[in-house]
Design a protein around this motif. Structure first.
Motif, PDB file in Angstrom:
ATOM      1  N   HIS A   1       0.787  -1.227   0.000  1.00 37.30           N
ATOM      2  CA  HIS A   1       0.000   0.000   0.000  1.00 37.30           C
ATOM      3  C   HIS A   1       0.827   1.289   0.000  1.00 37.30           C
ATOM      4  CE1 HIS A   1      -3.044  -2.939   1.198  1.00 37.30           C
ATOM      5  NE2 HIS A   1      -3.901  -2.094   0.664  1.00 37.30           N
ATOM      6  N   TYR A   2       2.054   1.255   0.542  1.00 40.75           N
ATOM      7  CA  TYR A   2       2.796   2.509   0.719  1.00 40.75           C
ATOM      8  C   TYR A   2       4.163   2.555   0.043  1.00 40.75           C
ATOM      9  CZ  TYR A   2      -0.708   3.292   4.289  1.00 40.75           C
ATOM     10  OH  TYR A   2      -1.894   3.457   4.944  1.00 40.75           O
TER      11      TYR A   2
ATOM     12  N   THR B   1       6.287   3.410  -5.746  1.00 42.33           N
ATOM     13  CA  THR B   1       6.605   4.803  -5.434  1.00 42.33           C
ATOM     14  C   THR B   1       7.909   5.154  -6.139  1.00 42.33           C
ATOM     15  OG1 THR B   1       7.918   4.246  -3.472  1.00 42.33           O
ATOM     16  CG2 THR B   1       5.533   4.605  -3.149  1.00 42.33           C
TER      17      THR B   1
END
Length: 184
Positions: free
Chosen positions: A28-29, A33
């Motif tokens: 999720h994080y 990214t």
């Protein structure tokens, strides 16, 4: 079942739960990214550059052997530091490995291999100091600045003697492995 077995099993169950939680955090994080993509880049591109720039003789085999040794040492020390809470990595390319894959398996060994290849006759102690200062006082702070590396109970300067030792071990094995052709 003995108390020792119960305690061990309880600890393993807690660890498993934390690993599942870490996987969810990573999905999720962290995954996809810019820091994750940077890690993927640092995991692949330096190897491609090294492959193109290295001489195609027995030197490549010798350097790969030394790079593998550097990787093993770096991973072992990184796992110890992480497990003892001296530092941790926030954005991992691979979620359940506690070390920073690009640093231990790419950046450290390739930098050592380049130093060994580019200046084979330079003073090894001088090269080890330059390598240690660059990796400890430039590399680590850059990864800290990017919020990838978090030195909890560690100062960048603590890494300098460790990096010197890693380089000198690599140099020793690069110079003395008799199964390879002579070092040029």
């Amino acid at each position: 079942m003995s108390l020792a077995l119960q305690v061990i099993d309880h600890n393993v169950n807690q660890t498993t739960e934390l690993i599942h939680e870490k996987m969810q955090i990573w999905i999720h994080y962290e995954l996809f990214t810019w820091r994750w993509w940077l890690g993927v880049f640092f995991s692949i591109v330096p190897w491609a550059v090294w492959y193109v720039l290295t001489r195609r003789n027995s030197m490549r085999d010798r350097l790969l052997f030394v790079g593998f040794m550097v990787s093993l040492i770096a991973v072992a020390l990184d796992v110890l530091g992480d497990q003892y809470g001296l530092w941790h990595y926030r954005f991992n390319v691979v979620p359940i490995i506690p070390t920073y894959f690009p640093w231990d398996l790419t950046l450290m060994p390739i930098t050592v291999m380049f130093f060994l290849q580019i200046t084979p006759n330079a003073n090894p102690l001088l090269k080890s100091v330059v390598f240690a200062l660059a990796s400890s006082l430039i590399g680590e702070p850059v990864f800290y600045w990017m919020d990838i590396y978090n030195p909890i109970h560690w100062k960048f300067a603590y890494s300098i003697p460790i990096q010197i030792a890693i380089f000198l071990i690599a140099y020793y094995f690069c110079k003395t492995r008799s199964k390879f052709a002579p070092y040029e």
